[in-house]
Design an enzyme around this catalytic site. Structure first.
Site, PDB file in Angstrom:
ATOM      1  N   HIS A 101      -2.015  -3.754  -8.148  1.00 35.76           N
ATOM      2  CA  HIS A 101      -0.479  -3.990  -7.917  1.00 35.76           C
ATOM      3  C   HIS A 101       0.259  -4.268  -8.784  1.00 35.76           C
ATOM      4  CE1 HIS A 101      -0.513  -2.194  -3.542  1.00 35.76           C
ATOM      5  NE2 HIS A 101      -2.236  -2.663  -4.125  1.00 35.76           N
ATOM      6  N   HIS A 116      -6.931   0.382  -7.382  1.00 37.43           N
ATOM      7  CA  HIS A 116      -6.086   0.065  -8.249  1.00 37.43           C
ATOM      8  C   HIS A 116      -4.755  -1.104  -7.646  1.00 37.43           C
ATOM      9  CE1 HIS A 116      -5.756   0.960  -3.657  1.00 37.43           C
ATOM     10  NE2 HIS A 116      -4.558   0.068  -3.571  1.00 37.43           N
ATOM     11  N   ASP A 153       4.675   2.420  -7.288  1.00 33.73           N
ATOM     12  CA  ASP A 153       4.045   2.502  -5.811  1.00 33.73           C
ATOM     13  C   ASP A 153       5.379   3.644  -4.575  1.00 33.73           C
ATOM     14  OD1 ASP A 153       1.772   0.538  -3.807  1.00 33.73           O
ATOM     15  OD2 ASP A 153       4.269   1.691  -3.061  1.00 33.73           O
ATOM     16  N   ILE A 154       4.960   4.228  -3.803  1.00 34.18           N
ATOM     17  CA  ILE A 154       5.556   4.683  -3.280  1.00 34.18           C
ATOM     18  C   ILE A 154       6.691   4.336  -2.761  1.00 34.18           C
ATOM     19  CG2 ILE A 154       4.762   5.959  -1.779  1.00 34.18           C
ATOM     20  CD1 ILE A 154       4.905   8.842  -1.841  1.00 34.18           C
ATOM     21  N   ASN A 210      -6.691  -4.971  -3.864  1.00 31.02           N
ATOM     22  CA  ASN A 210      -7.362  -5.427  -2.143  1.00 31.02           C
ATOM     23  C   ASN A 210      -8.809  -5.121  -1.944  1.00 31.02           C
ATOM     24  OD1 ASN A 210      -4.985  -6.531  -0.939  1.00 31.02           O
ATOM     25  ND2 ASN A 210      -3.671  -4.568  -0.944  1.00 31.02           N
ATOM     26  N   GLU A 253      -6.052   0.465   1.827  1.00 29.13           N
ATOM     27  CA  GLU A 253      -5.794   2.078   2.045  1.00 29.13           C
ATOM     28  C   GLU A 253      -6.315   2.981   1.121  1.00 29.13           C
ATOM     29  OE1 GLU A 253      -1.470   2.171   2.462  1.00 29.13           O
ATOM     30  OE2 GLU A 253      -1.544   0.343   3.926  1.00 29.13           O
ATOM     31  N   VAL A 254      -6.022   2.563   0.019  1.00 26.82           N
ATOM     32  CA  VAL A 254      -6.682   4.036  -0.407  1.00 26.82           C
ATOM     33  C   VAL A 254      -7.868   3.583  -1.089  1.00 26.82           C
ATOM     34  CG1 VAL A 254      -6.184   5.717  -2.672  1.00 26.82           C
ATOM     35  CG2 VAL A 254      -3.738   4.921  -0.679  1.00 26.82           C
TER      36      VAL A 254
HETATM   37  P1  5GP Z   1      -3.529  -0.572  -0.677  1.00 31.75           P
HETATM   38  O1  5GP Z   1      -3.394  -1.765   0.632  1.00 31.75           O
HETATM   39  O2  5GP Z   1      -4.495   0.672  -0.514  1.00 31.75           O
HETATM   40  O3  5GP Z   1      -4.105  -2.242  -2.111  1.00 31.75           O
HETATM   41  O4  5GP Z   1      -2.254   0.050  -1.403  1.00 31.75           O
HETATM   42  C1  5GP Z   1      -2.139   1.732  -1.836  1.00 31.75           C
HETATM   43  C2  5GP Z   1      -0.751   1.237  -2.313  1.00 31.75           C
HETATM   44  O5  5GP Z   1      -1.185   2.837  -2.448  1.00 31.75           O
HETATM   45  C3  5GP Z   1       0.714   1.016  -0.478  1.00 31.75           C
HETATM   46  O6  5GP Z   1       1.361   0.785  -1.333  1.00 31.75           O
HETATM   47  C4  5GP Z   1       1.032   2.829  -0.528  1.00 31.75           C
HETATM   48  O7  5GP Z   1       2.455   2.293  -0.930  1.00 31.75           O
HETATM   49  C5  5GP Z   1       0.635   3.222  -1.851  1.00 31.75           C
HETATM   50  N1  5GP Z   1       0.231   4.546  -2.110  1.00 31.75           N
HETATM   51  C6  5GP Z   1      -0.474   5.224  -1.084  1.00 31.75           C
HETATM   52  N2  5GP Z   1       0.221   6.537  -1.427  1.00 31.75           N
HETATM   53  C7  5GP Z   1       1.085   6.755  -2.144  1.00 31.75           C
HETATM   54  C8  5GP Z   1       1.448   7.980  -2.699  1.00 31.75           C
HETATM   55  O8  5GP Z   1       1.150   9.499  -2.796  1.00 31.75           O
HETATM   56  N3  5GP Z   1       1.718   7.873  -4.520  1.00 31.75           N
HETATM   57  C9  5GP Z   1       2.355   6.435  -5.446  1.00 31.75           C
HETATM   58  N4  5GP Z   1       3.214   6.657  -5.587  1.00 31.75           N
HETATM   59  N5  5GP Z   1       1.420   5.337  -4.008  1.00 31.75           N
HETATM   60  C10 5GP Z   1       1.242   5.613  -2.718  1.00 31.75           C
END
Ligand code: 5GP
Length: 123
Positions: free
Chosen positions: A108, A106, A35-36, A93, A101-102
């Protein structure tokens, strides 16, 4: 209701190799990368290679091979990063209420410290 997959989302772009990632593992059906913005000392994302928006979409429409591929990958990743002992957390999520968010499914994988008990009770 059918889910519409946005092919421009950031994880789709990572899968196409358009933007880099710190890869941990790859198989026919899954890709895992750091994760970034890590929330724990080890924080890896495991994604299916197919176009699935979230857990709801994936669990309803993915093939048996894709589902097995993602679950097997998550376990393998946890072992690869040394998290199988003393343990880790897998979380996904799904949708607005979970603040996803994405819009590409995914998982985690959180590890590297004591993770506490579940999530806060909130309101
Ligand atoms: P969500 O809130 O959708 O469950 O988690 C999205 C995750 O994707 C977050 O933890 C965020 O830090 C990670 N993320 C967002 N953009 C990028 C990216 O460009 N590269 C990587 N490696 N992680 C990302």
């Amino acid at each position: 209701m059918a889910k519409t997959y946005d092919t421009g989302n950031i994880f789709a772009r990572i899968l196409r190799g358009e933007i880099p990632c710190k890869k941990v593992y790859e198989s026919d059906h899954a890709l895992a990368f750091h994760d970034i913005n890590p929330q724990t000392p080890t924080h890896v994302l495991v994604i299916p290679k197919g176009p699935y928006v979230d857990w709801d979409h994936f669990s309803a429409e993915a093939s048996e091979a894709e589902i097995a591929g993602l679950i097997r990958a998550a376990g393998e990743v946890a072992r690869l990063v040394g998290a199988a002992e003393p343990g880790y957390r897998v979380l996904s999520n799904c949708g607005e209420a979970a603040h996803q968010e994405v819009p590409h499914l995914h998982l985690h994988i959180f590890a590297g410290r004591d993770l506490g008990r579940m999530i806060g009770k909130g309101e």
